[in-house]
Design a protein around this motif. Structure first.
Motif, mmCIF file in Angstrom:
data_model
loop_
_atom_site.group_PDB
_atom_site.id
_atom_site.type_symbol
_atom_site.label_atom_id
_atom_site.label_comp_id
_atom_site.label_asym_id
_atom_site.label_seq_id
_atom_site.Cartn_x
_atom_site.Cartn_y
_atom_site.Cartn_z
ATOM 1 N N ARG A 115 0.826 -1.214 0.000
ATOM 2 C CA ARG A 115 0.000 0.000 0.000
ATOM 3 C C ARG A 115 0.853 1.254 0.000
ATOM 4 N N GLU A 118 2.582 2.055 -3.180
ATOM 5 C CA GLU A 118 1.622 2.320 -4.265
ATOM 6 C C GLU A 118 1.464 1.146 -5.234
ATOM 7 N N ASP A 121 -2.293 0.627 -5.550
ATOM 8 C CA ASP A 121 -2.883 1.638 -6.432
ATOM 9 C C ASP A 121 -2.676 1.267 -7.901
ATOM 10 N N ASP A 124 -5.191 -1.362 -8.834
ATOM 11 C CA ASP A 124 -6.511 -0.763 -9.024
ATOM 12 C C ASP A 124 -6.614 -0.032 -10.355
ATOM 13 N N ILE A 125 -5.540 0.646 -10.732
ATOM 14 C CA ILE A 125 -5.546 1.388 -11.998
ATOM 15 C C ILE A 125 -5.711 0.448 -13.181
ATOM 16 N N SER A 130 -8.198 -5.162 -6.275
ATOM 17 C CA SER A 130 -6.967 -5.455 -5.536
ATOM 18 C C SER A 130 -7.241 -6.228 -4.250
ATOM 19 N N LYS A 215 -1.959 3.997 6.097
ATOM 20 C CA LYS A 215 -1.623 5.260 5.439
ATOM 21 C C LYS A 215 -0.339 5.794 6.047
#
Length: 249
Positions: A115, A118, A121, A124-125, A130, A215
């Motif tokens: 995470r 990235e 991410d 997901d793109i 995911s 995060k």
């Protein structure tokens, strides 16, 4: 405030499960990751289980013998009591508490690192779910292999008690074996296996959630791993009480 935060976190966890549990988009890739997770989460844990189980079985036998001095009790009660402790609690609940530290932190740190770097991410793109892609093989793999680990733990723990009887003579070997066989209730084995299925789901899903929602940077990944282990242990204890009440009473 604390209650609101807890309910909000539980809602986010349920939303996470909703996106995780579903039909895999590519079965071939799923089975490849599934088998890898079985090996990584389960097979790699066997040495730890063997070591812990042997010593716990031996320790249970010694402590029970030292604390049961009533001449009215039969000698085989040591083996019988050791068997009940191992089947009802140690092989499932205590073992999963131990494994949650190893497996839970592994899952949370792995997904959390993906995470913060990235990688999630990027998945997901590409239009891939995911959560389903990364988490479902871990959940399915741990649910598959944990009952096998519980069976190994049962056998190894009883062998630990047997070995301490052979090496120290604290209890006659034949008496210990007879105690293991006396008044055996098959349902206790199934009870431990059923509990392990629930615990496997809790460990894998909770750890994945904390890793998936992290995060920040490496420090936050470490905190997420710690929180995953703590929360997994709490939920294992809660479900242990609930399942014992429902299935044994």
């Amino acid at each position: 405030m604390l209650l609101t935060k807890g309910l909000n976190g539980f809602g986010e966890y349920l939303k996470f499960l909703w996106t995780t549990i579903g039909v895999p988009e590519k079965w071939r890739e799923f089975f490849k990751r599934y088998t890898n997770e079985i090996y990584k989460l389960g097979i790699d844990s066997i040495p730890l289980i063997l070591i812990v189980s042997v010593f716990i079985g031996a320790l249970c036998t010694i402590l029970i013998k030292l604390n049961i001095n009533n001449p009215m009790l039969p000698r085989y009660v040591v083996g019988m009591t050791t068997r009940e402790i191992i089947l009802l609690e140690f092989s499932s609940s205590i073992l999963c508490l131990i494994l949650s530290g190893k497996i839970g932190s592994n899952i949370a740190s792995e997904i959390g690192t993906m995470r913060v770097t990235e990688q999630i991410d990027a998945i997901d793109i590409m239009g891939i779910n995911s959560a389903n892609f990364l988490v479902l093989p871990k959940v399915a793999g741990l649910i598959t292999i944990l009952p096998v680990l519980v069976i190994i733990c049962m056998f190894t723990s009883l062998m630990g008690g047997y070995l301490v009887c052979v090496l120290t003579g604290i209890v006659d070997v034949d008496t210990y074996v007879y105690g293991i066989q006396t008044m055996f209730i098959e349902w206790y084995v199934w009870f431990a296996l059923i509990k392990s299925l629930f615990f496997a789901f809790l460990i894998s899903s909770i750890s994945s959630y904390f890793g998936y929602t992290v995060k920040g940077g490496s420090v936050e990944v470490g905190k997420a791993s710690t929180n995953a282990v703590v929360m997994s242990n709490i939920m294992i204890l809660v479900f242990d009480v609930l399942l014992t009440k429902l299935m044994l009473q």
